[in-house]
Scaffold this active site. Structure first.
Site, PDB file in Angstrom:
ATOM      1  N   HIS A 113      27.503  41.832   5.592  1.00 11.10           N
ATOM      2  CA  HIS A 113      26.532  41.124   6.439  1.00 11.10           C
ATOM      3  C   HIS A 113      25.508  42.142   6.937  1.00 11.10           C
ATOM      4  O   HIS A 113      25.664  42.725   8.008  1.00 11.10           O
ATOM      5  CB  HIS A 113      27.270  40.442   7.602  1.00 11.10           C
ATOM      6  CG  HIS A 113      26.403  39.516   8.393  1.00 11.10           C
ATOM      7  ND1 HIS A 113      26.894  38.387   9.028  1.00 11.10           N
ATOM      8  CD2 HIS A 113      25.081  39.543   8.676  1.00 11.10           C
ATOM      9  CE1 HIS A 113      25.908  37.773   9.646  1.00 11.10           C
ATOM     10  NE2 HIS A 113      24.792  38.466   9.457  1.00 11.10           N
ATOM     11  N   HIS A 115      21.222  42.499   6.784  1.00 11.14           N
ATOM     12  CA  HIS A 115      19.897  42.030   6.353  1.00 11.14           C
ATOM     13  C   HIS A 115      19.087  43.283   6.077  1.00 11.14           C
ATOM     14  O   HIS A 115      18.841  44.073   6.998  1.00 11.14           O
ATOM     15  CB  HIS A 115      19.238  41.204   7.457  1.00 11.14           C
ATOM     16  CG  HIS A 115      20.047  40.000   7.851  1.00 11.14           C
ATOM     17  ND1 HIS A 115      19.787  38.735   7.364  1.00 11.14           N
ATOM     18  CD2 HIS A 115      21.118  39.880   8.670  1.00 11.14           C
ATOM     19  CE1 HIS A 115      20.662  37.887   7.883  1.00 11.14           C
ATOM     20  NE2 HIS A 115      21.481  38.554   8.677  1.00 11.14           N
ATOM     21  N   HIS A 305      25.043  31.635   7.580  1.00  8.69           N
ATOM     22  CA  HIS A 305      25.238  31.955   8.992  1.00  8.69           C
ATOM     23  C   HIS A 305      25.647  30.656   9.692  1.00  8.69           C
ATOM     24  O   HIS A 305      24.978  29.623   9.525  1.00  8.69           O
ATOM     25  CB  HIS A 305      23.948  32.457   9.628  1.00  8.69           C
ATOM     26  CG  HIS A 305      23.595  33.873   9.277  1.00  8.69           C
ATOM     27  ND1 HIS A 305      23.538  34.338   7.987  1.00  8.69           N
ATOM     28  CD2 HIS A 305      23.268  34.928  10.076  1.00  8.69           C
ATOM     29  CE1 HIS A 305      23.204  35.626   8.009  1.00  8.69           C
ATOM     30  NE2 HIS A 305      23.030  36.008   9.270  1.00  8.69           N
ATOM     31  N   GLU A 308      27.038  31.316  15.140  1.00  8.34           N
ATOM     32  CA  GLU A 308      26.529  32.516  15.823  1.00  8.34           C
ATOM     33  C   GLU A 308      26.048  32.051  17.201  1.00  8.34           C
ATOM     34  O   GLU A 308      26.709  32.272  18.216  1.00  8.34           O
ATOM     35  CB  GLU A 308      25.384  33.153  15.021  1.00  8.34           C
ATOM     36  CG  GLU A 308      24.775  34.396  15.656  1.00  8.34           C
ATOM     37  CD  GLU A 308      23.539  34.923  14.890  1.00  8.34           C
ATOM     38  OE1 GLU A 308      22.991  34.211  14.023  1.00  8.34           O
ATOM     39  OE2 GLU A 308      23.124  36.062  15.190  1.00  8.34           O
ATOM     40  N   ASP A 386      24.778  43.699  10.500  1.00  8.60           N
ATOM     41  CA  ASP A 386      23.746  42.670  10.673  1.00  8.60           C
ATOM     42  C   ASP A 386      22.335  43.253  10.545  1.00  8.60           C
ATOM     43  O   ASP A 386      21.774  43.264   9.457  1.00  8.60           O
ATOM     44  CB  ASP A 386      23.934  41.938  12.007  1.00  8.60           C
ATOM     45  CG  ASP A 386      23.353  40.519  11.995  1.00  8.60           C
ATOM     46  OD1 ASP A 386      22.866  40.084  10.935  1.00  8.60           O
ATOM     47  OD2 ASP A 386      23.394  39.837  13.039  1.00  8.60           O
ATOM     48  N   ASP A 387      21.752  43.722  11.643  1.00  9.21           N
ATOM     49  CA  ASP A 387      20.401  44.303  11.630  1.00  9.21           C
ATOM     50  C   ASP A 387      20.456  45.634  12.391  1.00  9.21           C
ATOM     51  O   ASP A 387      20.021  45.733  13.543  1.00  9.21           O
ATOM     52  CB  ASP A 387      19.423  43.345  12.334  1.00  9.21           C
ATOM     53  CG  ASP A 387      19.395  41.992  11.652  1.00  9.21           C
ATOM     54  OD1 ASP A 387      18.779  41.880  10.590  1.00  9.21           O
ATOM     55  OD2 ASP A 387      20.031  41.048  12.183  1.00  9.21           O
TER      56      ASP A 387
END
Ligand code: ADE
Ligand code: ZN
Length: 449
Positions: A113, A115, A305, A308, A386-387
């Site tokens: 996961h 991005h 997703h 969340e 994630d980011d």
């Protein structure tokens, strides 16, 4: 064999580890001198007289001359290379205070996961904006764009997923060329490798690029080149997951899907599967049922997703209507006992992102996440970043945060790592190789608290 880890196994101060690691990473980015850098790193690692203390935080006076020369020339080249991140702020290397830190660092990891656009640091963002002549928002209207540090500071105060997405979409507007995407992804791979990632499955958002005039093929050219380099140089395998933006229409998602299909990107393995991201609440998965049905029919892997910011019904609909094989985030699973037990029984992988959930205020703190509950109920999950450029941490930071909050045992981490491998979208032989690495890791660290 991880070159970075070999550096870490000697008695360097944290500061020296950081300097060395980033210097060597920059040498990788410069490509041509990587062999020499590694040789010198090995020599250095064997130098028993290497001690601490460096007045210059970047270059220790105690470094052997050969490595010092290499690092200095790397530094001077790096400061001229717009794609290198060295000049400005590197995210510091992780160091949690738990007894398991060394073991967690060495644990062979899978990331599911991430991005890739979320690995764009403010420093690279500003440099690419200048290089590509992309205007950033007027800093009198949004003072976050006054400087790199103002933007970093703003990233500490996201109030929601949408608040973050506003910056995320502005940020990626500086990515124009295949080279930009290659550098971005390659820098991520370098960092992932130094965190112990062996296999990464990476999201990208084609619609966010094609809608501002960057062709899909340009994005793929850059990402694929970085994947190839990472595999050749570090043995790090990776897959791409094409994400649909849920705030856009299903028709638009289908256009992105068809472009990848028409280029044979699903059938030839360029892309491993589809995903669904962006604003969750108000955009339930069933909007995209048709494109998911087409992907299922074509044998393409599927994730989304869900759970969340949205409630557990988003998870249930992703599974029942879009027939996803994974759930990204999925933290609201705990609100539906029946669904939780089903996800555990069906061994559906839940890709958790602890630091993201805290930064986006889905939970107050890491300890509020359902890690213990998932372990007790047998839910298969992985820990991810994630980011990372927006949420203050890469994958190892997330592992450390979980360890600090939950104090897991070595056996529990082994189980998590094995589940992550089983839930990966790589072939059986790669899974077998990764499982045996985890087995060796467990033997090596057996007995550590
Ligand atoms: N796109 C990038 N990061 C995301 C996240 N955490 N949730 C939804 N969409 C995203
Ligand atoms: Zn995400």
């Amino acid at each position: 064999m991880s070159y970075f880890l070999s550096l870490f196994s000697y008695s360097f101060s944290t500061e020296q580890q950081t300097s060395l690691s980033f210097a060597v990473q920059d040498l990788y980015l410069e490509r041509q001198t990587s062999e020499t850098a590694l040789q010198s790193a090995y020599q250095l690692a064997g130098a028993s007289s290497f001690t601490t203390s460096s007045q210059n935080p970047r270059l220790s006076r105690a470094l052997p001359v050969s490595l010092r020369t290499i690092i200095s020339s790397s530094l001077s080249r790096a400061t001229q290379n717009p794609h290198s991140n060295f000049k400005h702020h590197h995210t510091p290397l992780t160091m949690c205070k738990t007894a398991l830190h060394g073991a967690l660092h060495a644990l062979p990891k899978c990331e599911h996961h991430l991005h890739i656009e979320g690995s764009l640091s403010p420093s690279l963002l500003f440099r690419l904006a200048a290089l590509n002549n992309v205007p950033l928002p007027d800093s009198t209207l949004d003072p976050s764009f006054t400087s790199i540090s103002a933007l970093e500071e703003r990233y500490l105060h996201f109030t929601s997923l949408n608040d973050f997405l506003h910056y995320y979409f502005i940020g990626m507007s500086v990515l124009l060329t295949a080279g930009d995407f290659e550098s971005l992804a390659y820098e991520y791979f370098v960092r992932a490798h130094s965190d112990g990632v062996q296999h990464a499955e990476i999201f990208f958002d084609p619609q966010a690029h094609t809608h501002r005039g960057v062709p899909y093929k340009t994005v793929l050219e850059g990402l694929s080149a970085a994947q190839k380099r990472a595999e050749e140089e570090f043995g790090l395998t990776s897959k791409l997951i094409l994400c649909f933006l849920r705030h856009m229409s299903e028709t638009d998602a289908d256009v992105a899907y068809q472009e990848a299909v028409s280029l044979g990107h699903f059938s030839n393995g360029t892309i491993a599967g589809i995903g669904l991201d962006s604003s969750e609440v108000g955009f339930p998965p069933e909007i995209f049922r048709e494109v998911y049905a087409a992907a299922k029919e074509a044998g393409i892997k599927r994730t989304a997703h869900a759970g969340e910011e949205g409630d557990s019904s988003y998870i249930q609909k992703a599974l029942d209507i879009c027939h996803t094989e994974r759930i990204d985030h999925g933290i609201r699973l705990v609100d539906d006992e029946v669904l939780l037990k089903r996800v555990a029984r069906e061994k559906t992988l839940v890709t958790m992102c602890p630091l993201s959930n805290v930064r986006l205020r889905c939970v107050g703190k890491v300890a509020d996440l359902p890690v213990r509950r998932f372990l007790d109920e047998g839910v298969r999950f992985s820990i991810n970043s994630d980011d990372p450029a927006y949420f203050g941490g890469y994958i190892l930071d997330n592992y450390c945060a979980v360890q600090e909050a939950f104090g897991l045992t070595l056996a529990e981490w082994k189980g998590i790592a094995e589940g992550a491998i089983e839930g990966s979208w790589c072939d059986e032989s790669r899974k077998k190789a990764l499982l045996s690495k985890v087995g060796e890791w467990a033997e090596k660290y057996e007995g550590v608290a």
